[in-house]
Design an enzyme around this catalytic site. Structure first.
Site, PDB file in Angstrom:
ATOM      1  N   PRO A   1       0.845  -1.195   0.000  1.00  0.00           N
ATOM      2  CA  PRO A   1       0.000   0.000   0.000  1.00  0.00           C
ATOM      3  C   PRO A   1       0.877   1.240   0.000  1.00  0.00           C
ATOM      4  O   PRO A   1       1.768   1.375   0.844  1.00  0.00           O
ATOM      5  CB  PRO A   1      -0.793  -0.131   1.312  1.00  0.00           C
ATOM      6  CG  PRO A   1       0.044  -1.008   2.190  1.00  0.00           C
ATOM      7  CD  PRO A   1       0.791  -1.927   1.273  1.00  0.00           C
ATOM      8  N   MET A   2       0.642   2.145  -0.954  1.00  0.00           N
ATOM      9  CA  MET A   2       1.474   3.349  -1.069  1.00  0.00           C
ATOM     10  C   MET A   2       0.580   4.556  -1.324  1.00  0.00           C
ATOM     11  O   MET A   2      -0.148   4.595  -2.322  1.00  0.00           O
ATOM     12  CB  MET A   2       2.502   3.186  -2.192  1.00  0.00           C
ATOM     13  CG  MET A   2       3.574   2.139  -1.885  1.00  0.00           C
ATOM     14  SD  MET A   2       4.716   1.843  -3.261  1.00  0.00           S
ATOM     15  CE  MET A   2       3.715   0.767  -4.306  1.00  0.00           C
TER      16      MET A   2
ATOM     17  N   CYS B   1       3.356   3.216   9.058  1.00  0.00           N
ATOM     18  CA  CYS B   1       3.567   4.506   8.389  1.00  0.00           C
ATOM     19  C   CYS B   1       4.124   5.531   9.371  1.00  0.00           C
ATOM     20  O   CYS B   1       3.570   5.721  10.451  1.00  0.00           O
ATOM     21  CB  CYS B   1       2.260   5.000   7.789  1.00  0.00           C
ATOM     22  SG  CYS B   1       2.433   6.577   6.905  1.00  0.00           S
TER      23      CYS B   1
ATOM     24  N   HIS C   1       7.966  -4.641   7.773  1.00  0.00           N
ATOM     25  CA  HIS C   1       8.975  -3.795   7.126  1.00  0.00           C
ATOM     26  C   HIS C   1      10.227  -3.876   7.992  1.00  0.00           C
ATOM     27  O   HIS C   1      10.210  -3.452   9.155  1.00  0.00           O
ATOM     28  CB  HIS C   1       8.467  -2.364   7.024  1.00  0.00           C
ATOM     29  CG  HIS C   1       9.354  -1.465   6.222  1.00  0.00           C
ATOM     30  ND1 HIS C   1       8.868  -0.379   5.535  1.00  0.00           N
ATOM     31  CD2 HIS C   1      10.691  -1.481   5.984  1.00  0.00           C
ATOM     32  CE1 HIS C   1       9.867   0.242   4.925  1.00  0.00           C
ATOM     33  NE2 HIS C   1      10.986  -0.416   5.195  1.00  0.00           N
TER      34      HIS C   1
ATOM     35  N   ASN D   1       9.009  -7.106   4.012  1.00  0.00           N
ATOM     36  CA  ASN D   1       8.904  -5.874   3.240  1.00  0.00           C
ATOM     37  C   ASN D   1      10.128  -5.014   3.524  1.00  0.00           C
ATOM     38  O   ASN D   1      10.679  -5.050   4.602  1.00  0.00           O
ATOM     39  CB  ASN D   1       7.613  -5.129   3.631  1.00  0.00           C
ATOM     40  CG  ASN D   1       7.490  -3.759   2.984  1.00  0.00           C
ATOM     41  OD1 ASN D   1       7.257  -2.768   3.655  1.00  0.00           O
ATOM     42  ND2 ASN D   1       7.636  -3.685   1.682  1.00  0.00           N
ATOM     43  N   GLY D   2      10.539  -4.247   2.512  1.00  0.00           N
ATOM     44  CA  GLY D   2      11.636  -3.303   2.706  1.00  0.00           C
ATOM     45  C   GLY D   2      12.877  -3.679   1.921  1.00  0.00           C
ATOM     46  O   GLY D   2      13.482  -4.716   2.187  1.00  0.00           O
ATOM     47  N   GLY D   3      13.249  -2.863   0.962  1.00  0.00           N
ATOM     48  CA  GLY D   3      14.505  -3.034   0.251  1.00  0.00           C
ATOM     49  C   GLY D   3      14.531  -4.091  -0.824  1.00  0.00           C
ATOM     50  O   GLY D   3      15.559  -4.250  -1.500  1.00  0.00           O
TER      51      GLY D   3
ATOM     52  N   GLY E   1       7.380  -2.535  -2.812  1.00  0.00           N
ATOM     53  CA  GLY E   1       6.745  -1.242  -2.907  1.00  0.00           C
ATOM     54  C   GLY E   1       7.195  -0.465  -4.125  1.00  0.00           C
ATOM     55  O   GLY E   1       6.669  -0.619  -5.216  1.00  0.00           O
TER      56      GLY E   1
END
Length: 342
Positions: free
Chosen positions: A25-26, A108, A179, A219-221, A242
């Site tokens: 989700p962004m 977030c 994340h 999640n992340g990177g 993402g």
């Protein structure tokens, strides 16, 4: 080009399978037009909405924020909030609208989110998160999940993350997306929070052993499909991408159904997705919409390919002009695939 689905809410097993690869989700990015495009590239990957705040739905009556096309399934609604009653009502509305999953945002780091006492700041109050999730689970007919960080500010992730997972899992949550960075709520901007705090994949990997009954996505990177598959091979139940999925959607999604989900199928193509978007664009314009509301999500379709710069330039410069329509997209397509654009 993959065939679009026309489905009602999916069963839990289908959504869990889809969570092997998901698009994060962004805010301002993963709107319904973006999701429709991504679904043309992959029929299997799990898609997420932008975060929708529970107060907007419950107090503001902004139920139009729940609008989505049936072709988007499997699709999850991400909610922001910290009041159990409001979140329960928002989850009920989301499930009634046909979403396959309801996700609570605990990751977030923006100032606006902090001022509402939700997002990453909820990492400091796992008891409240557990209470919110329990209320959401009771109100929702579809699975409730959580997206979180490994900690915030001066917290020790080695202690905070397992405690958070244990408390929230005890409330009935069985699936988390983590994340693998801290969020620094003081001193870093939301953009800096996506890059500066170091990644700690090893910590998240250790959670797999501590909580074998939980479904844990990383999640992340993660920037490529190869890297996502490597993480799946290392034992993660799912991988969420993402910015890479947004800026290079074809690189991430076109081969995903075959490589991640084991389908015996031809890979989708960005050219096929563009052609399939043309009727969607026509319908959007006929309803009073603007071309750039859709094409802004299509700029990265041909990233790294000859003609990609001309594709981006034609859409960026032309889509905001009065009267711009599908013919502009076809002209831009001619820059990268002249045989298909006629």
């Amino acid at each position: 080009m993959t065939e679009l689905q026309s489905l009602t809410t999916l069963g839990k097993a289908d959504v869990v399978r889809a969570a092997r690869l998901s698009v994060a989700p962004m805010m301002d990015w993963t709107d319904r037009h973006c999701r429709y495009l991504h679904r043309l590239l992959s029929r299997d990957a799990l898609l997420y909405t932008e975060m929708v705040t529970a107060p907007a739905l419950v107090r503001g009556g902004a139920v139009h924020l729940l609008d989505h096309a049936p072709e988007e399934h499997p699709v999850a609604l991400q909610l922001g909030g910290s009041d159990p009653d409001e979140l329960a009502e928002a989850a009920r509305l989301g499930a009634a609208a046909g979403y396959d999953e309801i996700n609570l945002n605990c990751g977030c780091p923006s100032d606006r989110v902090q001022s509402g006492t939700f997002g990453a700041v909820l990492m400091t109050d796992p008891g409240r998160v557990a209470e919110c999730c329990a209320a959401m689970i009771e109100a929702s007919s579809v699975e409730v999940t959580v997206k979180c960080r490994i900690g915030v500010d001066e917290q020790d992730p080695e202690t905070v993350l397992p405690e958070f997972l244990a408390r929230v899992a005890a409330a009935g949550v069985g699936r988390f997306t983590i994340h693998a960075r801290k969020a620094w709520l003081k001193g870093l901007s939301p953009k800096e929070n996506r890059d500066i705090p170091p990644l700690d994949y090893d910590l998240v990997r250790r959670m797999i052993g501590l909580f074998p009954s939980l479904h844990l996505s990383l999640n992340g990177g993660v920037a490529t499909l190869d890297q996502a598959i490597e993480m799946l091979d290392q034992g993660f139940d799912g991988v969420m991408l993402g910015r890479a999925a947004y800026h290079q959607p074809a690189d991430i999604l076109c081969a995903a159904d075959r490589r991640v989900f084991g389908r015996d199928c031809a890979d989708s193509t960005p050219e096929g997705a563009v052609l399939a978007m043309l009727p969607y664009i026509e319908a959007h314009l006929a309803s009073g919409g603007r071309l750039n509301q859709i094409t802004r999500h299509m700029l990265g379709l041909f990233a790294g390919r000859p003609g990609a710069r001309a594709w981006r330039r034609m859409l960026s410069e032309g889509a905001t002009r009065p009267g711009a329509g599908p013919e502009l997209v076809q002209e831009a397509l001619a820059q990268v695939a002249p045989d298909l654009a006629a």
